[in-house]
Design an enzyme around this catalytic site. Structure first.
Site, short mmCIF file in Angstrom:
data_model
loop_
_atom_site.label_atom_id
_atom_site.label_comp_id
_atom_site.label_asym_id
_atom_site.label_seq_id
_atom_site.Cartn_x
_atom_site.Cartn_y
_atom_site.Cartn_z
N ARG A 89 0.83 -1.21 0.00
CA ARG A 89 0.00 0.00 0.00
C ARG A 89 0.86 1.26 0.00
O ARG A 89 0.48 2.27 -0.55
CB ARG A 89 -0.98 0.02 1.18
N TYR A 129 -9.46 22.85 -11.58
CA TYR A 129 -10.21 21.70 -12.05
C TYR A 129 -11.42 21.51 -11.11
O TYR A 129 -11.29 21.66 -9.89
CB TYR A 129 -9.31 20.46 -12.06
N ASP A 178 -0.31 22.92 -8.91
CA ASP A 178 -0.73 21.80 -9.75
C ASP A 178 -0.13 22.05 -11.14
O ASP A 178 -0.53 22.97 -11.84
CB ASP A 178 -2.26 21.74 -9.80
N LYS A 235 -2.68 12.55 -17.27
CA LYS A 235 -2.68 13.43 -18.45
C LYS A 235 -1.37 13.32 -19.23
O LYS A 235 -1.01 12.23 -19.65
CB LYS A 235 -2.98 14.86 -17.99
O1 7XF Z 1 -7.78 12.39 -10.41
P1 7XF Z 1 -7.31 12.75 -11.78
O2 7XF Z 1 -6.08 12.01 -12.20
O3 7XF Z 1 -8.42 12.74 -12.80
O4 7XF Z 1 -6.78 14.30 -11.70
C1 7XF Z 1 -7.54 15.35 -11.19
C2 7XF Z 1 -7.02 16.63 -11.80
C3 7XF Z 1 -6.13 17.39 -11.06
N1 7XF Z 1 -5.63 18.54 -11.56
C4 7XF Z 1 -5.96 18.98 -12.78
C5 7XF Z 1 -5.38 20.25 -13.28
C6 7XF Z 1 -6.82 18.22 -13.57
O5 7XF Z 1 -7.12 18.68 -14.80
C7 7XF Z 1 -7.37 17.02 -13.08
C8 7XF Z 1 -8.28 16.19 -13.88
N2 7XF Z 1 -8.89 16.83 -14.97
C9 7XF Z 1 -9.61 16.13 -16.03
C10 7XF Z 1 -10.11 17.17 -17.03
O6 7XF Z 1 -10.05 18.39 -16.74
O7 7XF Z 1 -10.49 16.79 -18.13
C11 7XF Z 1 -10.66 15.23 -15.45
C12 7XF Z 1 -11.76 14.77 -16.30
S1 7XF Z 1 -13.35 14.98 -15.47
#
Ligand code: 7XF
Length: 401
Positions: A64, A117, A190, A215
């Site tokens: 974990r 986000y 971020d 991403k």
């Molecule tokens: O938990 P994840 O890996 O989906 O990441 C969350 C997240 C954190 N920081 C930023 C700047 C993000 O863009 C995201 C996730 N964003 C996607 C988007 O904007 O398309 C999630 C699809 S609903």
């Protein structure tokens, strides 16, 4: 801690993305690192196991909190971001929540930028607030407003994205970090949109970097993962609490392997994403059906000068609004043939989505209006297809708008 003694690959960014921390000679000459599909580790003696639990001896205990592939990934991410240590977890939200739950307690304040986000915004404004943590939302592009809020609320954490999701708003990392440090707060960035290939917040004064590794870091749309990078003492606190017993949001060994594979081409991919996005942003800017384009590489973009200062490229994300607003935007999305309607970003495929109804639907309509996320905004994650094919598809979808 690392079980990978080789540091033979100090050197440029791309060299480290391919080699850092891995010595094939230690693993039967295997060019790619092995995947350890194990949940637990044998102790060489009862005393050794006890000492590991007491933190008096290093080694792997239970999957974990640590797996060898995860350790290699963490070392490599730390090297790429220029940080002392890294922590890889099961998603971007796991990274942000493990960090927040470890470093905050009831009675503490957080000051966050107003463009985040949607689920990061929800975590800070609706999640943490359930546990007695106060969140102040401010426009960090307005440094006077940020200074006033940070001095008034004396937060433990200051959190922002730059470029931010979905409007690509640029935030001055060095300036916000200085304001945070004035009140003893940690500045957390971020870095998902830029990646360390284009921007290294720790070198600009930030204390911690978080990522949705789902991403660009992964780059192929085939995994969900997250990371935190920063000083070893803080990272190990987040591992020991945020990962171990507050979230349990462990990265799977196979996911760590896929991320290591994705990282090898990160620099190359970011160059292509950036070049293709720049060309499309310029085409959109010149198009009569387009009301406005948000892209850090456009000379008339409000954050352009700052982007030139703190980034080495402008990235693959574009937001834009059509003259016909939301109705025209939906029509445009439905007419696309190559470009795929999907949330997420940073994949090889070009993706298009509508923030107000999708990624930012956790904001109330009023919050979206107040924070500049208009209902007509369309977000494009420019992929790695032949640039002319992406352009042709966008141009045909804009016809008769
Ligand atoms: O938990 P994840 O890996 O989906 O990441 C969350 C997240 C954190 N920081 C930023 C700047 C993000 O863009 C995201 C996730 N964003 C996607 C988007 O904007 O398309 C999630 C699809 S609903």
């Amino acid at each position: 801690m690392t079980s990978h003694p080789s540091n033979r690959a100090e050197g440029g960014f791309a060299t480290r993305a391919i080699h850092h921390g891995y010595d094939p000679a230690q693993e039967h000459g295997a060019l790619t690192p092995p995947v350890f599909m194990t949940s637990t580790y044998a102790f060489e003696s009862a005393e050794a196991g006890r000492d590991m639990f007491l933190g008096q001896r290093e080694g792997y205990v239970y999957g974990r909190t640590r797996n060898p592939g995860q350790s290699l990934l963490e070392d490599r991410l730390a090297s790429l971001e220029g940080g002392e240590a890294g922590l890889a977890v099961a998603s971007g939200m796991a990274a942000i929540s493990a960090l927040a739950w470890t470093l905050l307690a009831a009675g503490d304040s957080v000051v966050v930028n107003n463009t985040l986000y949607g689920n990061s915004f929800a975590l800070f404004t609706r999640g943490l607030t359930k546990f007695g943590i106060r969140t102040e939302v401010v426009d960090f592009a307005d440094l006077d407003a940020a200074a006033t809020a940070i001095r008034a609320h004396r937060p433990k954490l200051v959190f922002f994205e730059t470029p931010s999701n979905p409007t690509l708003k640029l935030i001055d990392i060095a300036a916000i970090a200085t304001l945070a440090h004035e009140v003893g707060a940690l500045a957390v960035v971020d870095n998902t949109f830029a990646t360390p290939a284009l921007q290294r917040p720790l070198a600009l004064g930030a204390d911690l970097v978080v990522h949705s590794a789902t991403k660009f870091l992964g780059g192929h749309g085939d995994l969900i993962a997250g990371a935190v990078i920063g000083p070893k003492a803080i990272i190990e606190r987040i591992r020991g609490q945020g990962l171990r017993f507050l979230t349990g949001a462990t990265i799977a060994p196979m996911t760590a392997f896929l991320l290591l594979r994705g990282l090898k081409t990160l620099e190359l991919r970011m160059e292509r994403h950036s070049a293709s996005a720049q060309a499309i942003a310029e085409i959109l800017s010149d198009h009569k059906a387009v009301r406005g384009v948000f892209y850090p590489g456009l000379a008339n973009f409000p954050g352009h000068a700052l982007a030139r200062q703190q980034m080495s490229g402008f990235g693959g994300l574009i937001a834009f609004e059509l003259d016909g607003g939301i109705k025209a935007g939906m029509r445009f999305m439905n007419r696309l043939a190559l470009v795929t309607r999907a949330v997420s970003l940073g994949d090889a495929e070009t993706l298009v989505q509508h923030p107000a109804s999708m990624t930012h639907s956790t904001y109330s309509a009023e919050d979206r209006r107040r924070h500049g996320i208009s209902d007509g905004l369309i977000r494009l994650s420019v992929g790695l297809e032949t640039p002319a094919d992406i352009q042709d598809d966008i141009l045909q979808a804009l016809e008769e708008q």
